[in-house]
Motif scaffolding. Structure first.
Motif, short mmCIF file in Angstrom:
data_model
loop_
_atom_site.label_atom_id
_atom_site.label_comp_id
_atom_site.label_asym_id
_atom_site.label_seq_id
_atom_site.Cartn_x
_atom_site.Cartn_y
_atom_site.Cartn_z
N ASN A 80 0.81 -1.21 0.00
CA ASN A 80 0.00 0.00 0.00
C ASN A 80 0.85 1.26 0.00
O ASN A 80 0.37 2.33 -0.35
N ARG A 91 -0.54 -5.79 -5.67
CA ARG A 91 -1.91 -5.30 -5.55
C ARG A 91 -2.80 -5.92 -6.62
O ARG A 91 -3.96 -6.25 -6.36
N TRP A 281 -9.19 -3.17 0.94
CA TRP A 281 -8.68 -1.93 0.33
C TRP A 281 -9.55 -0.75 0.71
O TRP A 281 -9.05 0.33 1.07
N ASP A 284 -8.77 0.21 4.19
CA ASP A 284 -7.34 0.43 4.46
C ASP A 284 -6.85 -0.48 5.60
O ASP A 284 -6.10 -0.06 6.47
#
Length: 501
Positions: A80, A91, A281, A284
């Motif tokens: 990230n 990712r 995602w 977070d």
């Protein structure tokens, strides 16, 4: 980090769960690999070796620990933070690209040859893209085996395996149990990372994260800006629709003391791994809040606000294109007006769905319109100022024709350049999209009204240029600093909702 032997040993001996996902501990005597925070008695240092990924440990012949379940630990926060090739590849693998398009598809999205991708992943992670995708399939299979009543053949294909034989062999190799043994083992006392659900046709599980986590701004922001029909806050949970490659889904996300309770309903279970990845995602959940907050505390003006409510996350999105459209709709209008505009767009042009969890006081009715659907609209039918209408039509045309990539594997700098080249997309819009769609942890909004008001309250420089200069102290976590700055204001985005929207 896995190459720093002494540091890894100290983390394992302390059973420090903050390092879960950063590296994996393999025990040479038992041929088992664990997460650093495993509750079992730590092995002797001379019997430890460390790997940067679960896939690398599996390739070396180690089996997953049945106690700490390293396959279900939070993901590495490195992917990230970084914008390089390996991070972008990781990712995309988590987003299911290898399962859907193969390694050539992954390479094409990144603009490199398959050989270059494989070489760099092997050098840094000890495993190539196929092995990394295989480890993810094994994790998804275990989740379905333990928490659903699906037939094993359905589990195999839902998890992305090409054959029943490959599914059986992989589960046996990774977990040292057959699929049937895994299911029997889970039935007496469902594992802490998954739970059965009373809603037919859905799956409930726990999403782990690194503590601390402050849910106020995270869920407050999502609820306060939610688009009617697509998102809602109901009974202490944020709910929304998901557009997925093989169909659609509805997810419910509820903050709990040590995890996020997630309930998913999908039209095609093959989208399960991707749906979980997008939920992580969105919230977070793979961030490293200790590293973030430690850096922000070096600023004495910001430190008291970090200490007051540590662990703030950046609320993201499940669809980069959707968020970009919503940013344009929200230019120079209030949050309520932006929600109204988006709701009208959804009702008129979104794809209708049936909410599996119907409720008299709410419900989800649509998927947000795709860029292709919006690109086909008559611009005159959009009830907004002509200049913003031109901005929106220019954006959706670029998104629909592949001129801008806002996916999880996008090149952050290139996406910024492409967005800035569009008429009506200024620095505030670009950085908002970079923060919440692209996931750049250093995206910054010095001209945002809420940020400027907070800066004045804290005694920080008030002009965008001076504030940007001061914010060098916060790098590479300026997007998180924005969350703390916004939290100084009295706005619904800062408050965990208590009732429905």
């Amino acid at each position: 980090m896995h190459e720093d032997f002494e540091r890894c040993v100290r983390a394992v001996q302390a059973k420090d769960s903050r390092f879960d996902g950063w590296f994996f501990t393999a025990v040479l005597t038992t041929r088992i690999y664990c997460r650093p925070g495993c509750p079992a008695m730590p092995p002797k240092p001379e019997n430890m070796t460390f790997y940067p990924s679960a896939a690398a440990a599996q390739q070396a012949g180690f089996r997953a620990c049945k106690r700490c379940r390293p396959d279900a630990s939070p993901g590495s926060p490195e992917w990230n933070v970084r914008a390089d090739l390996v991070a972008r590849a990781m990712r995309l693998i988590a987003d299911g690209v290898v399962d859907r398009e193969g390694v050539p598809g992954l390479a094409a999205r990144l603009g490199y040859s398959t050989r270059q991708i494989e070489r760099q992943l092997l050098a840094e992670l000890g495993a190539g893209p196929l092995a990394l995708a295989r480890a993810q399939r094994a994790q998804t299979a275990r989740l379905l085996i333990e928490t659903s009543g699906l037939a094993m053949s359905d589990v195999a294909f839902a998890a992305g395996f090409a054959s029943i034989r490959t599914f059986n062999d992989t589960v046996r190799e990774v977990f040292a149990l057959t699929p049937s043994e895994l299911r029997v083992r889970a039935r007496p006392a469902p594992h802490a990372h998954a739970a059965r659900t009373p809603v037919a046709g859905s799956l409930s599980l726990r999403l782990p994260y690194r503590a601390p986590l402050c849910p106020d701004n995270l869920f407050g922001h999502l609820a306060a800006t939610g688009v009617p029909g697509v998102e809602e806050w109901r009974d202490g949970a944020y709910r929304r629709t998901l557009r997925l490659p093989r169909g659609h889904g509805v997810v419910s996300l509820r903050p709990e003391a040590d995890h996020i309770a997630c309930r998913l309903s999908l039209t095609d279970w093959r989208d399960l791994s991707l749906a979980i990845s997008r939920c992580r995602w969105l919230l977070d959940l793979d961030a490293d809040p200790v590293a973030v907050d430690d850096q922000l505390r070096t600023d004495p003006l910001l430190a008291p606000y970090v200490d007051k409510a540590p662990g703030r996350r950046v609320p993201r999105t499940v669809d980069g294109a959707e968020f970009a459209v919503r940013v344009v709709l929200g230019q120079q209008v209030s949050t309520a007006a932006a929600r109204t505009l988006a709701g009208r767009l959804v009702e008129a042009h979104g794809e209708a769905i049936t909410d599996p969890d119907t409720h008299p006081d709410g419900g989800l009715t649509h998927l947000f319109p795709s860029p292709e659907a919006l690109a086909a609209l008559d611009p005159e039918a959009l009830a907004m100022p002509r200049s913003r209408r031109a901005t929106l039509t220019g954006l959706v045309a670029a998104l629909a024709h592949g001129g801008i990539d806002l996916g999880v594997g996008a090149d952050w700098d290139r996406a910024r350049e492409q967005l800035a080249a569009l008429p009506g997309i200024g620095p505030w819009s670009v950085e908002s999209i970079a923060m919440r769609a692209l996931g750049d942890p250093d995206a910054f909004l010095p001209s945002d009204l809420g940020v400027r008001l907070a800066a004045r309250t804290l005694g920080l420089p008030a002009t965008p240029a001076a504030l940007t200069a001061h914010a060098a102290l916060w790098r590479p976590w300026r997007a998180y600093a924005v969350q703390y700055l916004w939290a100084t204001g009295d706005h619904p985005i800062n408050l965990l909702p208590t009732n429905g929207n």
